[in-house]
Scaffold this active site. Sequence first.
Site, PDB file in Angstrom:
ATOM      1  N   ALA A 245       5.551  -0.375  -3.695  1.00  0.00           N
ATOM      2  CA  ALA A 245       4.867  -1.643  -3.507  1.00  0.00           C
ATOM      3  C   ALA A 245       5.214  -2.670  -2.496  1.00  0.00           C
ATOM      4  O   ALA A 245       4.508  -3.496  -1.986  1.00  0.00           O
ATOM      5  CB  ALA A 245       4.580  -2.048  -4.874  1.00  0.00           C
ATOM      6  N   LYS A 250      -0.275  -4.806  -0.520  1.00  0.00           N
ATOM      7  CA  LYS A 250      -1.469  -4.133  -1.351  1.00  0.00           C
ATOM      8  C   LYS A 250      -1.456  -4.242  -2.770  1.00  0.00           C
ATOM      9  O   LYS A 250      -2.678  -4.212  -3.142  1.00  0.00           O
ATOM     10  CB  LYS A 250      -1.287  -2.528  -0.879  1.00  0.00           C
ATOM     11  CG  LYS A 250      -1.307  -2.100   0.498  1.00  0.00           C
ATOM     12  CD  LYS A 250      -1.307  -0.687   1.159  1.00  0.00           C
ATOM     13  CE  LYS A 250      -1.199  -0.613   2.567  1.00  0.00           C
ATOM     14  NZ  LYS A 250       0.157  -1.202   3.289  1.00  0.00           N
ATOM     15  N   ASP A 309       1.655   4.303  -0.919  1.00  0.00           N
ATOM     16  CA  ASP A 309       1.828   3.925   0.375  1.00  0.00           C
ATOM     17  C   ASP A 309       3.273   4.200   0.723  1.00  0.00           C
ATOM     18  O   ASP A 309       4.178   3.544   0.529  1.00  0.00           O
ATOM     19  CB  ASP A 309       1.801   2.378   0.620  1.00  0.00           C
ATOM     20  CG  ASP A 309       1.987   1.727   1.927  1.00  0.00           C
ATOM     21  OD1 ASP A 309       1.925   2.421   2.954  1.00  0.00           O
ATOM     22  OD2 ASP A 309       1.954   0.605   2.042  1.00  0.00           O
ATOM     23  N   CYS A 362       2.032   4.531   7.435  1.00  0.00           N
ATOM     24  CA  CYS A 362       1.535   3.760   8.516  1.00  0.00           C
ATOM     25  C   CYS A 362       2.350   4.431   9.920  1.00  0.00           C
ATOM     26  O   CYS A 362       3.143   3.912  10.589  1.00  0.00           O
ATOM     27  CB  CYS A 362       2.173   2.226   8.405  1.00  0.00           C
ATOM     28  SG  CYS A 362       3.783   2.150   8.168  1.00  0.00           S
TER      29      CYS A 362
END
Length: 427
Positions: A245, A250, A309, A362
Amino acid sequence: MSASRSRQAAADLLIETLDNRRTLDEAMELSETYGALTGPDRGFARAMASAALRQLGRIDKGLAPFLNRPIETAVPPARALLRVGAAQSWILDTPAHAVVSETVNAAKQWARARSASGFLNAVLRKAVNDRTAFDAAPATSVWPDWLTVELMTSLGVEGASALARLQMEEPDLDLTVRDEGFAEDLAKRIGAKRVGLGSLRVASGDVAGVEGYRAGDWWVQDAAAAIPAQLLDIEPGQTVFDLCAAPGGKTMQIAAKGAKTIAVDRSKTRLQRVEENLERTNLREAVEIVAANAETWSPDTLADAILLDAPCSAFGTLRRHPEGAWIKGPDDIARFPEVQLRLLKAAAGLVKPDGTIVYCVCTPLKREGADVVAAALKDAGLERAPITAEEAGPFASALTGAGDLLTLPQDGFAHDAFYISRLRRTA
Ligand SMILES: C[S@@+](CC[C@H](N)C(=O)[O-])C[C@H]1O[C@@H](n2cnc3c(N)ncnc32)[C@H](O)[C@@H]1O
């Protein structure tokens, strides 16, 4: 004096990043020479370092005709000042006499660089009058050769070139607004453009000076980074795990949608940033923060939805952090696909049957995106829940045939490169 101090500070930032393998943000915290500057000198030092990092490989190709040895063999302060000089002349359009005299003065006033001042003078006098090799260097030479090969393998020659050209531009600042209902009004007040799926875009500058920062009305988040949480389709009151996180961009999106949010990250230091961000945006009460390894974390309940993520090579954010191309090598990124697959399989066991997992990284490297998802689909009890063109909106051209998103410069406006896949637990 102050003009040469800003050149020395820019060179010191390059030494901290490229030789000591730190990010530019870390370098700016650590460099005493940079820290001692104020006002426009500080801004100019940062601009020189940033421009040099943004086009480092092209600068080195541009300087090569004026050197009789590879630039890597020069001592670090001389190497850094050469690059700072070239960045001023070829990218920032600083007048030639100022480039040469102030950069050479910086060397004369810097004990570690003094002996190289004659050499710098000779090279920079030629460089300010001849940018032929710099202009001829292909866009992809902003990166080291190994990375150009990696990106061309994943994206093809044209795709990699487009990404490199994007890196040469100074990125704008994108904001995510906590309360979507106020976005239009805030956009008008701060003169922002609406981009992506509801992001606001302003010219880069002093973040804290933009209206609403202190009140926590928005946070900085690239328009592509804002997509994954939007694809979770959360109902207020549902339980959502945000695995990996920190620093919490997000997490704030999920909490702002009214979900009971559990933010998990294994880095206690980075979780402090989550805490600060949630406090500033008045979302702290909606989120439980857990310091744990998401591969082994075992919560009491299963989630309605999970955002993963995952840690990655981050080559999709090079336009914001161009030093990443130089401070990471092939060995540093080799471990990511295995880690990502383990995290995705762990997530599959933490979501309710029929629950949704959005996996994102990413980076445009295929082996961290499409390949990880393909491996998980084989045996992790997951199926793909394809993203539709309607959901993707202005990113529709980034949809893959399978219904994942790979956001690249093809979308018509600049943003980071993300791979995003939505999956559903089958049983
Ligand atoms: C890409 S960043 C996350 C960015 C964040 N989601 C955001 O939007 O602000 C990846 C994060 O994963 C964390 N991480 C890496 N491996 C982990 C693991 N095994 N368990 C939990 N967190 C992990 C890192 O500490 C890092 O903060």
